[in-house]
Design an enzyme around this catalytic site. Structure first.
Site, PDB file in Angstrom:
ATOM      1  N   THR A 106       0.864  -1.164   0.000  1.00 33.33           N
ATOM      2  CA  THR A 106       0.000   0.000   0.000  1.00 33.33           C
ATOM      3  C   THR A 106       0.905   1.219   0.000  1.00 33.33           C
ATOM      4  O   THR A 106       1.983   1.204   0.580  1.00 33.33           O
ATOM      5  CB  THR A 106      -0.965  -0.023   1.204  1.00 33.33           C
ATOM      6  OG1 THR A 106      -1.694   1.185   1.217  1.00 33.33           O
ATOM      7  CG2 THR A 106      -0.249  -0.198   2.519  1.00 33.33           C
TER       8      THR A 106
ATOM      9  N   GLU B  83      -4.533  -3.606   4.208  1.00 34.98           N
ATOM     10  CA  GLU B  83      -4.102  -4.261   5.447  1.00 34.98           C
ATOM     11  C   GLU B  83      -5.156  -5.215   5.997  1.00 34.98           C
ATOM     12  O   GLU B  83      -4.889  -5.969   6.926  1.00 34.98           O
ATOM     13  CB  GLU B  83      -3.791  -3.201   6.518  1.00 34.98           C
ATOM     14  CG  GLU B  83      -2.549  -2.365   6.237  1.00 34.98           C
ATOM     15  CD  GLU B  83      -2.819  -1.124   5.395  1.00 34.98           C
ATOM     16  OE1 GLU B  83      -3.822  -1.120   4.640  1.00 34.98           O
ATOM     17  OE2 GLU B  83      -2.034  -0.165   5.484  1.00 34.98           O
TER      18      GLU B  83
ATOM     19  N   LYS C 214      -7.635  10.429  -2.116  1.00 31.39           N
ATOM     20  CA  LYS C 214      -7.890   9.231  -2.910  1.00 31.39           C
ATOM     21  C   LYS C 214      -8.631   9.584  -4.188  1.00 31.39           C
ATOM     22  O   LYS C 214      -9.791   9.943  -4.159  1.00 31.39           O
ATOM     23  CB  LYS C 214      -8.662   8.202  -2.106  1.00 31.39           C
ATOM     24  CG  LYS C 214      -8.459   6.813  -2.641  1.00 31.39           C
ATOM     25  CD  LYS C 214      -8.860   5.776  -1.647  1.00 31.39           C
ATOM     26  CE  LYS C 214      -8.273   4.429  -2.032  1.00 31.39           C
ATOM     27  NZ  LYS C 214      -8.859   3.354  -1.263  1.00 31.39           N
TER      28      LYS C 214
ATOM     29  N   TRP D 196      -4.082   6.448  -4.407  1.00 26.63           N
ATOM     30  CA  TRP D 196      -3.670   7.450  -3.430  1.00 26.63           C
ATOM     31  C   TRP D 196      -2.811   8.556  -4.034  1.00 26.63           C
ATOM     32  O   TRP D 196      -1.928   8.300  -4.834  1.00 26.63           O
ATOM     33  CB  TRP D 196      -2.852   6.806  -2.311  1.00 26.63           C
ATOM     34  CG  TRP D 196      -3.621   5.890  -1.414  1.00 26.63           C
ATOM     35  CD1 TRP D 196      -3.400   4.556  -1.258  1.00 26.63           C
ATOM     36  CD2 TRP D 196      -4.697   6.229  -0.536  1.00 26.63           C
ATOM     37  NE1 TRP D 196      -4.283   4.053  -0.335  1.00 26.63           N
ATOM     38  CE2 TRP D 196      -5.091   5.055   0.125  1.00 26.63           C
ATOM     39  CE3 TRP D 196      -5.369   7.417  -0.247  1.00 26.63           C
ATOM     40  CZ2 TRP D 196      -6.122   5.022   1.055  1.00 26.63           C
ATOM     41  CZ3 TRP D 196      -6.391   7.386   0.678  1.00 26.63           C
ATOM     42  CH2 TRP D 196      -6.764   6.197   1.319  1.00 26.63           C
TER      43      TRP D 196
HETATM   44  P1  ADP Z   1      -8.429  -0.415  -1.332  1.00 27.29           P
HETATM   45  O1  ADP Z   1      -7.586  -1.072  -2.333  1.00 27.29           O
HETATM   46  O2  ADP Z   1      -9.521  -1.304  -0.803  1.00 27.29           O
HETATM   47  O3  ADP Z   1      -8.925   0.915  -1.775  1.00 27.29           O
HETATM   48  P2  ADP Z   1      -6.424   0.889   0.293  1.00 27.29           P
HETATM   49  O4  ADP Z   1      -5.606   0.244   1.342  1.00 27.29           O
HETATM   50  O5  ADP Z   1      -5.772   1.441  -0.912  1.00 27.29           O
HETATM   51  O6  ADP Z   1      -7.473  -0.217  -0.061  1.00 27.29           O
HETATM   52  O7  ADP Z   1      -7.305   2.051   0.919  1.00 27.29           O
HETATM   53  C1  ADP Z   1      -8.009   1.879   2.119  1.00 27.29           C
HETATM   54  C2  ADP Z   1      -8.638   3.185   2.523  1.00 27.29           C
HETATM   55  O8  ADP Z   1      -9.555   3.627   1.519  1.00 27.29           O
HETATM   56  C3  ADP Z   1      -9.439   3.140   3.780  1.00 27.29           C
HETATM   57  O9  ADP Z   1      -8.643   3.232   4.926  1.00 27.29           O
HETATM   58  C4  ADP Z   1     -10.359   4.350   3.600  1.00 27.29           C
HETATM   59  O10 ADP Z   1      -9.681   5.552   3.915  1.00 27.29           O
HETATM   60  C5  ADP Z   1     -10.619   4.335   2.116  1.00 27.29           C
HETATM   61  N1  ADP Z   1     -11.874   3.629   1.817  1.00 27.29           N
HETATM   62  C6  ADP Z   1     -12.033   2.354   1.411  1.00 27.29           C
HETATM   63  N2  ADP Z   1     -13.328   2.063   1.217  1.00 27.29           N
HETATM   64  C7  ADP Z   1     -14.033   3.177   1.530  1.00 27.29           C
HETATM   65  C8  ADP Z   1     -15.433   3.512   1.553  1.00 27.29           C
HETATM   66  N3  ADP Z   1     -16.374   2.654   1.194  1.00 27.29           N
HETATM   67  N4  ADP Z   1     -15.750   4.773   1.937  1.00 27.29           N
HETATM   68  C9  ADP Z   1     -14.821   5.671   2.297  1.00 27.29           C
HETATM   69  N5  ADP Z   1     -13.506   5.418   2.300  1.00 27.29           N
HETATM   70  C10 ADP Z   1     -13.101   4.178   1.918  1.00 27.29           C
END
Ligand code: ADP
Length: 545
Positions: A185, A331, A442, A447
């Site tokens: 990540t 994570e 995001k 990111w």
């Molecule tokens: P992913 O690949 O699932 O996006 P990341 O580790 O890149 O995983 O990002 C995780 C973060 O994304 C979370 O800690 C949160 O801040 C944000 N996030 C994920 N899902 C949501 C959601 N449904 N609503 C708001 N924020 C979210």
């Protein structure tokens, strides 16, 4: 007294052995990176996994070795998931959208021995190859007819690697806690951090999500279009859930356009799909423009960023698709909560129902959530109190891969994982993200590091201080707003700031707006208070929005 039951290890490979035996005729369909559609069955896929496992062993791959993939969602990537983990090695899925120095760091930190690369990403790897010291060979995910001219060396062709091998493989049995997959990540300050999943965590995650989804999940009657990339947290676990459910799997390859997705949805009679909001905004735009309706899709999972309510309503009211929001993290394997409404809440009038559906949802069995105040106090689940969301469970990391400092920062003293999200939890267990302590933006599911943006702009001759925050954007979810404080007597313009940043950050990181401010709010320790800054700009509308 101990129970007297057998202990069979929870391993990944038996999930496909099961699919081949019990759902052998079920189809897997891929829009190939080279063009055209590829079809085969779970039975055929399992035999190819055997061939690949034998080929990997012939190459000298040993248990615990890391094997990197830089690849789209295709049947070949799916084969890698199972063959690599099946011989006890670790399938390291790499996000090709990261910066080149992050990619180099990740491959070297993971010590990947082989990289399996889709045609699209060969040019990127050619640039990085001189810095990837441990990589012994590159395998291009294609057949002999499509092998490119490349400076990658040594280079192998995937189909030629498999061709001489037997599909029968002596799959080994080992400890269920063995590492199976690795995903980094990024975005925060410092280097990307690795989440190292085990066989056990992967199997338990897959099984538990079925229960948490309250009957909405996959069956033999379903056709699943896997839109969430397989380089993102094991595509949310679907490559493991579909085989045990006997669900048809549809891989979209490299084309994520509204038109391409609609074609697959219709042609493959897709009933379930999963992906980030940005992709669905593109699809809805295409459907509107062409006056089309979704006729086979009945449910969809959307996560990674908070989905806009208008999008949920459009899918549900215009297309009859149940819209399920999910929250998760790299994570946490990743699914931590699903917003599926039990009957009483599902029967609420529209406005109250959507108010609830905007929440990130409830944890499945086996996953604990708590919210913690700034002073360390555990807060009430009353839907009002908001604090840092902390989680624990069998599919949550216990630490980062070979990164003690990051591990110390992320793990609470009593073993809970600190998510960096700020949330409230109501009396029924519905969790709602209200803010973020991690300093990130995001955009389209990827990111952008606020801190990296700030550090890049600080060399501008007219800027003394800068802070980047996220602002809502209808297409990308969030986009950066950069607030700059001028040096005394200077007046930096938006244009000069953007021009200054242009060759310092990736084009998609460039702020959508730059505002010049007399000062920035600071905390007692002198850091910029992002919470106060976000509040100050809460009505700011980006010119691109
Ligand atoms: P992913 O690949 O699932 O996006 P990341 O580790 O890149 O995983 O990002 C995780 C973060 O994304 C979370 O800690 C949160 O801040 C944000 N996030 C994920 N899902 C949501 C959601 N449904 N609503 C708001 N924020 C979210």
């Amino acid at each position: 007294m101990l129970g007297q039951m057998m202990h069979r290890p929870l391993l990944i490979q038996p999930m496909m052995a099961y699919a081949a035996a019990y759902h052998g005729d079920q189809e897997l369909v891929t829009r190939c990176v080279e063009g055209g559609i590829h079809r085969y069955t779970y039975r055929a896929a399992y035999a190819r996994m055997g061939q690949l496992a034998n080929a990997l062993t012939r190459l000298g791959v040993k248990p615990h070795d890391r094997i990197g993939t830089v690849a789209w969602n295709t049947h070949r990537h799916f084969e890698l998931y199972y063959a690599v983990a099946g011989i006890g090695a670790v399938c390291h899925t790499i996000n090709p959208r990261l910066f080149h120095d992050q990619l180099t760091y990740i491959v070297n930190h993971a010590a990947d021995r082989f990289l399996f690369v889709d045609l699209t990403f060969v040019p990127i790897l050619e640039k990085l190859a001189p810095h990837l010291k441990g990589v012994e060979a590159y395998v291009i995910l294609t057949d002999g007819a499509h092998m490119p001219q490349t400076t990658l060396h040594p280079v192998l062709c995937y189909e030629e690697l498999l061709a001489p091998e037997d599909g029968v493989c002596e799959w080994p049995e080992f400890d269920e806690n063995t590492a199976a997959a690795l995903c980094y990540t990024s975005g925060t300050t410092g280097n990307p951090k690795g989440a190292l999943y085990s066989h056990r965590s992967t199997v338990i995650h897959a099984l538990s999500i079925f229960v948490g989804a309250d009957g909405r999940w996959l069956t033999t009657k379903d056709s699943l279009l896997l839109v969430v990339p397989m380089f993102h947290v094991s595509a949310w676990g679907f490559p493991f859930m579909a085989p045990i459910a006997g669900t048809k799997l549809v891989f979209p390859g490299a084309d994520y356009s509204g038109q391409a997705l609609h074609e697959l949805l219709a042609a493959e009679r897709v009933t379930f799909t999963a992906g980030v909001p940005t992709v669905w905004i593109g699809l809805l735009g295409y459907l509107r423009e062409h006056g089309l309706k979704l006729t086979t899709l009945t449910r969809m999972l959307c996560g990674g960023t908070a989905p806009p309510e208008a999008m949920m309503r459009e899918f549900e009211q215009e297309h009859g698709v149940e819209f399920i929001q999910g929250w998760g993290m790299t994570e946490t394997s990743p699914v931590g909560s699903l917003c599926v409404l039990p009957p009483a809440q599902a029967a609420l009038p529209d406005d109250a129902r959507y108010r609830l559906k905007r929440k990130q949802g409830r944890a499945p069995f086996g996953y604990d959530m708590r919210i913690v105040g700034d002073d360390g106090a555990i807060l009430e689940h009353d839907g009002t109190a908001a604090g840092e969301l902390q989680v624990r469970g069998n599919w949550v990391i216990s630490g980062y891969f070979r990164d003690e400092a990051a591990t110390r920062a992320a793990m609470d003293l009593d073993g809970w994982f600190r998510t960096g999200d700020v949330a409230s939890i109501d009396a029924q267990g519905f969790m709602e993200i209200t803010d973020r302590t991690k300093d990130l933006i995001k955009s389209g599911g990827e990111w952008i590091s606020s801190i990296a943006l700030e550090n890049s702009v600080i060399g501008h001759p007219d800027v003394s201080e800068a802070a980047a925050i996220a602002r809502p954007h209808p297409k990308w979810g969030e986009r950066p707003l950069l607030v700059v404080v001028p040096k005394a007597g200077r007046t930096p313009s938006k244009e000069s700031v953007l021009a200054y940043l242009k060759d310092k950050v990736a084009p998609w990181w460039l702020p959508d707006d730059v505002v010049v401010a007399a000062d920035l709010p600071h905390t007692a320790t002198g850091k910029v208070s992002k919470a106060q800054l976000r509040d100050r700009f809460k009505d700011h509308v980006l010119p691109t929005a």
